[in-house]
Design a protein around this motif. Sequence first.
Motif, short mmCIF file in Angstrom:
data_model
loop_
_atom_site.label_atom_id
_atom_site.label_comp_id
_atom_site.label_asym_id
_atom_site.label_seq_id
_atom_site.Cartn_x
_atom_site.Cartn_y
_atom_site.Cartn_z
N MET A 1 1.32 -24.03 -10.28
CA MET A 1 1.97 -22.73 -10.41
C MET A 1 1.95 -22.02 -9.06
SD MET A 1 0.73 -21.31 -14.10
CE MET A 1 1.02 -22.28 -15.58
N PRO A 2 3.08 -21.48 -8.64
CA PRO A 2 3.13 -20.80 -7.34
C PRO A 2 2.21 -19.58 -7.29
CG PRO A 2 5.35 -21.29 -8.14
CD PRO A 2 4.40 -21.54 -9.27
N ILE A 3 1.53 -19.43 -6.16
CA ILE A 3 0.68 -18.26 -5.92
C ILE A 3 1.36 -17.40 -4.86
CG2 ILE A 3 -1.56 -17.44 -5.10
CD1 ILE A 3 -1.73 -18.81 -7.78
N TYR A 4 1.42 -16.12 -5.13
CA TYR A 4 2.08 -15.15 -4.25
C TYR A 4 1.00 -14.30 -3.62
CZ TYR A 4 5.28 -11.24 -3.09
OH TYR A 4 6.00 -10.26 -2.46
N ASN A 5 0.92 -14.30 -2.30
CA ASN A 5 -0.15 -13.58 -1.60
C ASN A 5 0.47 -12.73 -0.48
OD1 ASN A 5 -2.71 -12.81 -0.86
ND2 ASN A 5 -3.09 -14.62 0.38
N PRO A 6 1.13 -11.62 -0.85
CA PRO A 6 1.92 -10.85 0.11
C PRO A 6 1.09 -9.80 0.86
CG PRO A 6 2.14 -9.84 -2.01
CD PRO A 6 1.20 -11.01 -2.19
N PRO A 7 1.54 -9.39 2.02
CA PRO A 7 0.93 -8.22 2.66
C PRO A 7 1.45 -6.95 1.99
CG PRO A 7 2.77 -9.00 3.98
CD PRO A 7 2.62 -9.98 2.84
N LEU A 8 0.65 -5.92 1.98
CA LEU A 8 1.09 -4.62 1.47
C LEU A 8 1.09 -3.67 2.66
CD1 LEU A 8 1.82 -2.98 -1.12
CD2 LEU A 8 -0.59 -2.30 -1.19
N ARG A 9 2.26 -3.42 3.20
CA ARG A 9 2.36 -2.64 4.44
C ARG A 9 2.43 -1.14 4.20
NH1 ARG A 9 5.49 -7.33 5.51
NH2 ARG A 9 4.57 -8.56 7.20
N THR A 10 3.00 -0.74 3.07
CA THR A 10 3.10 0.68 2.73
C THR A 10 2.98 0.83 1.22
OG1 THR A 10 5.52 0.62 2.48
CG2 THR A 10 4.66 1.19 4.67
N VAL A 11 2.67 2.03 0.78
CA VAL A 11 2.68 2.36 -0.64
C VAL A 11 3.64 3.53 -0.83
CG1 VAL A 11 1.34 3.20 -2.60
CG2 VAL A 11 0.33 1.54 -1.03
N ASP A 12 4.50 3.42 -1.80
CA ASP A 12 5.56 4.39 -2.02
C ASP A 12 4.99 5.78 -2.37
OD1 ASP A 12 7.66 5.91 -3.60
OD2 ASP A 12 8.84 4.14 -3.08
N ILE A 13 5.26 6.74 -1.51
CA ILE A 13 4.72 8.09 -1.68
C ILE A 13 5.35 8.79 -2.90
CG2 ILE A 13 4.59 10.39 -0.62
CD1 ILE A 13 4.46 8.93 2.11
N LYS A 14 6.64 8.64 -3.06
CA LYS A 14 7.33 9.28 -4.18
C LYS A 14 6.81 8.76 -5.52
CE LYS A 14 11.97 10.11 -6.07
NZ LYS A 14 13.43 9.84 -5.89
N GLU A 15 6.62 7.44 -5.62
CA GLU A 15 6.11 6.86 -6.86
C GLU A 15 4.67 7.27 -7.10
OE1 GLU A 15 7.81 4.54 -9.39
OE2 GLU A 15 8.98 6.18 -8.51
N THR A 16 3.90 7.36 -6.05
CA THR A 16 2.51 7.81 -6.18
C THR A 16 2.46 9.21 -6.76
OG1 THR A 16 1.74 6.40 -4.37
CG2 THR A 16 0.39 8.32 -4.92
N ARG A 17 3.30 10.09 -6.24
CA ARG A 17 3.37 11.46 -6.77
C ARG A 17 3.75 11.43 -8.25
NH1 ARG A 17 3.84 16.60 -5.07
NH2 ARG A 17 3.87 16.04 -2.86
N ARG A 18 4.70 10.58 -8.62
CA ARG A 18 5.13 10.51 -10.03
C ARG A 18 4.00 10.00 -10.92
NH1 ARG A 18 7.80 6.97 -13.64
NH2 ARG A 18 7.86 5.25 -12.15
N TYR A 19 3.31 8.95 -10.49
CA TYR A 19 2.23 8.40 -11.32
C TYR A 19 1.06 9.37 -11.42
CZ TYR A 19 4.48 3.82 -11.49
OH TYR A 19 5.36 2.79 -11.72
N ALA A 20 0.92 10.24 -10.45
CA ALA A 20 -0.14 11.25 -10.52
C ALA A 20 0.23 12.39 -11.45
CB ALA A 20 -0.45 11.78 -9.12
N GLY A 21 1.47 12.40 -11.92
CA GLY A 21 1.92 13.45 -12.83
C GLY A 21 2.24 14.75 -12.13
#
Length: 221
Positions: A1-21
């Motif tokens: 089974m393929p394993i995906y091991n990506p870099p995480l260069r940024t985290v979406d600020i708009k989505e973070t605000r939304r998930y924080a309510g």
Amino acid sequence: MPIYNPPLRTVDIKETRRYAGLSAADFSEQAIIAACNEMVYLAEPRGSWEMYNYDNIKGIVSASVPFRLQGSKILKHLSHSEKVILLSVTAGSNIETAIEKNFHEGSYTHGLLLDAAATAAVEQVADGLEKNIDISIKPLGYKRIWRFSPGYGDWDISCQPHMLRLTNASAIGIEYTSSMMLTPRKSVTAIIGLVPETDPFTPQRPSCATCPQKNCSSRIQ
């Protein structure tokens, strides 16, 4: 089974605000950015996936041990799919330690924002895995429809043991509890339907506009 091991260069600020309510500017933009930047260093993103034939009449994933899907919404969603991809992704366990440490030390705001950033991060990892999968499915003449996770609609999370087994999720450190919650907590499983490119079928994506939960804290106005 393929394993995906990506870099995480940024985290979406708009989505973070939304998930924080945060529908309004409850916290400073700098605080949200700080949480997103810290998440880039904390996260250990990994994914695993596998492709299976799918019987869209009986709702059965054709694995060595057949996996029958239960729920009207998931069956309708996959009603045109000839194959499916099952995937598991995680942002890692370091995140939980950091979030718990912040709450223990009384840094509640930063802990809350880290938690929201972690949710945004794991969704970004899943998005990236989907794009990676396109390389494999396009030569086969299929297009993918949007991913559907246990817990959506009436697809019960009791299927998680099957999802983890069929994606070899143990290889990336994902397990489940007796209550069928995933560990590490910022982990996701999902199924992606593969529809022939010549089929015009496109299922409607869920959105705030069609969701009955009018008072949801994550609702986009």
